[in-house]
Design a protein around this motif. Sequence first.
Motif, PDB file in Angstrom:
ATOM      1  N   ASP A   1       0.874  -1.126   0.026  1.00 42.98           N
ATOM      2  CA  ASP A   1       0.029  -0.055   0.044  1.00 42.98           C
ATOM      3  C   ASP A   1       0.798   1.408  -0.012  1.00 42.98           C
ATOM      4  O   ASP A   1       1.344   1.782   1.067  1.00 42.98           O
ATOM      5  N   TRP A   2       1.231   1.782  -1.152  1.00 41.62           N
ATOM      6  CA  TRP A   2       2.130   3.000  -1.270  1.00 41.62           C
ATOM      7  C   TRP A   2       1.348   4.122  -0.728  1.00 41.62           C
ATOM      8  O   TRP A   2       2.033   5.189  -0.231  1.00 41.62           O
ATOM      9  N   TYR A   3      -0.009   4.251  -0.697  1.00 42.39           N
ATOM     10  CA  TYR A   3      -0.881   5.299  -0.250  1.00 42.39           C
ATOM     11  C   TYR A   3      -0.513   5.231   1.283  1.00 42.39           C
ATOM     12  O   TYR A   3      -0.266   6.473   1.841  1.00 42.39           O
ATOM     13  N   GLN A   4      -0.421   4.167   1.782  1.00 43.46           N
ATOM     14  CA  GLN A   4      -0.431   4.256   3.487  1.00 43.46           C
ATOM     15  C   GLN A   4       1.022   4.419   3.760  1.00 43.46           C
ATOM     16  O   GLN A   4       1.222   5.095   4.874  1.00 43.46           O
TER      17      GLN A   4
ATOM     18  N   ASP B   1      -2.178  20.642  11.737  1.00 40.56           N
ATOM     19  CA  ASP B   1      -2.497  19.446  12.526  1.00 40.56           C
ATOM     20  C   ASP B   1      -3.772  18.801  12.022  1.00 40.56           C
ATOM     21  O   ASP B   1      -3.926  17.585  11.878  1.00 40.56           O
ATOM     22  N   ARG B   2      -4.624  19.574  11.573  1.00 41.01           N
ATOM     23  CA  ARG B   2      -6.084  19.175  11.002  1.00 41.01           C
ATOM     24  C   ARG B   2      -5.749  18.402   9.506  1.00 41.01           C
ATOM     25  O   ARG B   2      -6.173  17.378   9.283  1.00 41.01           O
TER      26      ARG B   2
ATOM     27  N   HIS C   1      -7.844   9.106   6.788  1.00 40.01           N
ATOM     28  CA  HIS C   1      -8.089   8.743   5.420  1.00 40.01           C
ATOM     29  C   HIS C   1      -9.258   9.836   4.863  1.00 40.01           C
ATOM     30  O   HIS C   1      -9.716   9.493   3.513  1.00 40.01           O
ATOM     31  N   GLU C   2      -9.415  11.128   5.385  1.00 44.63           N
ATOM     32  CA  GLU C   2     -10.249  11.731   5.069  1.00 44.63           C
ATOM     33  C   GLU C   2      -9.914  12.609   3.605  1.00 44.63           C
ATOM     34  O   GLU C   2     -10.308  13.116   2.850  1.00 44.63           O
TER      35      GLU C   2
ATOM     36  N   LEU D   1     -11.164  14.334  -0.596  1.00 49.43           N
ATOM     37  CA  LEU D   1     -10.941  15.490  -1.434  1.00 49.43           C
ATOM     38  C   LEU D   1     -10.014  15.065  -2.385  1.00 49.43           C
ATOM     39  O   LEU D   1     -10.052  15.776  -3.571  1.00 49.43           O
ATOM     40  N   VAL D   2      -9.084  14.017  -2.505  1.00 49.55           N
ATOM     41  CA  VAL D   2      -8.348  13.489  -3.542  1.00 49.55           C
ATOM     42  C   VAL D   2      -8.603  12.022  -3.550  1.00 49.55           C
ATOM     43  O   VAL D   2      -7.576  11.379  -3.088  1.00 49.55           O
ATOM     44  N   PRO D   3      -9.438  11.795  -4.240  1.00 50.66           N
ATOM     45  CA  PRO D   3      -9.778  10.343  -4.510  1.00 50.66           C
ATOM     46  C   PRO D   3      -8.712   9.601  -5.214  1.00 50.66           C
ATOM     47  O   PRO D   3      -8.077  10.054  -6.027  1.00 50.66           O
ATOM     48  N   ILE D   4      -8.458   8.185  -4.819  1.00 52.63           N
ATOM     49  CA  ILE D   4      -7.570   7.303  -5.728  1.00 52.63           C
ATOM     50  C   ILE D   4      -8.335   7.029  -6.733  1.00 52.63           C
ATOM     51  O   ILE D   4      -9.559   6.331  -6.732  1.00 52.63           O
TER      52      ILE D   4
END
Length: 178
Positions: A92-95, A158-159, A167-168, A172-175
Amino acid sequence: MDGKERLEKARKRITESIAQNIHLYGLPPSAGRQFGMMFFQNKPSTLDDMANELGMSKTSMSTSIRALSEAKLVERVWERGVRKDLYEVKEDWYQSFIDTFTMKWRRSVSIHTAAIRKSVSELEQLIEDETISSTILEEAKADMERLIYIKQYYAWLDRLINAFEDHEIFNLVPIEDE
């Protein structure tokens, strides 16, 4: 050029690209080459396998694998009947990006927030001190405004870190599949 050579050429291009950009994870190019080599293997590798493949020392491979593990780009795996440590690229490169990004920025936010908190406290005391000159008072007030601004910035950061960890960010920027 036969098929095997063309395959190796394509893999080498990607591996060199990884080596050139691995500094973004705080790692040297040699770790990028090691990661690239592991990426194209369809099985876990031992340090000996990696050293032979890349023509580097086992000590160098060990240092790089430790750094890649700490960056959460590779992981140690277990295979029945194999006594040596085996490593493979995390799928999982995203993680992996999220882990690296949040780990580094969370530390930075913590350091800066502590410094801001302490400096704000000192400036508040200075501003309340009736014995300081008007010049120092104006500078202290100006500094306080700057600190309030950067305090807001670190609260926003921080937000942002939370958005990655929760993973919010993917809302905003979907895979997307190409």
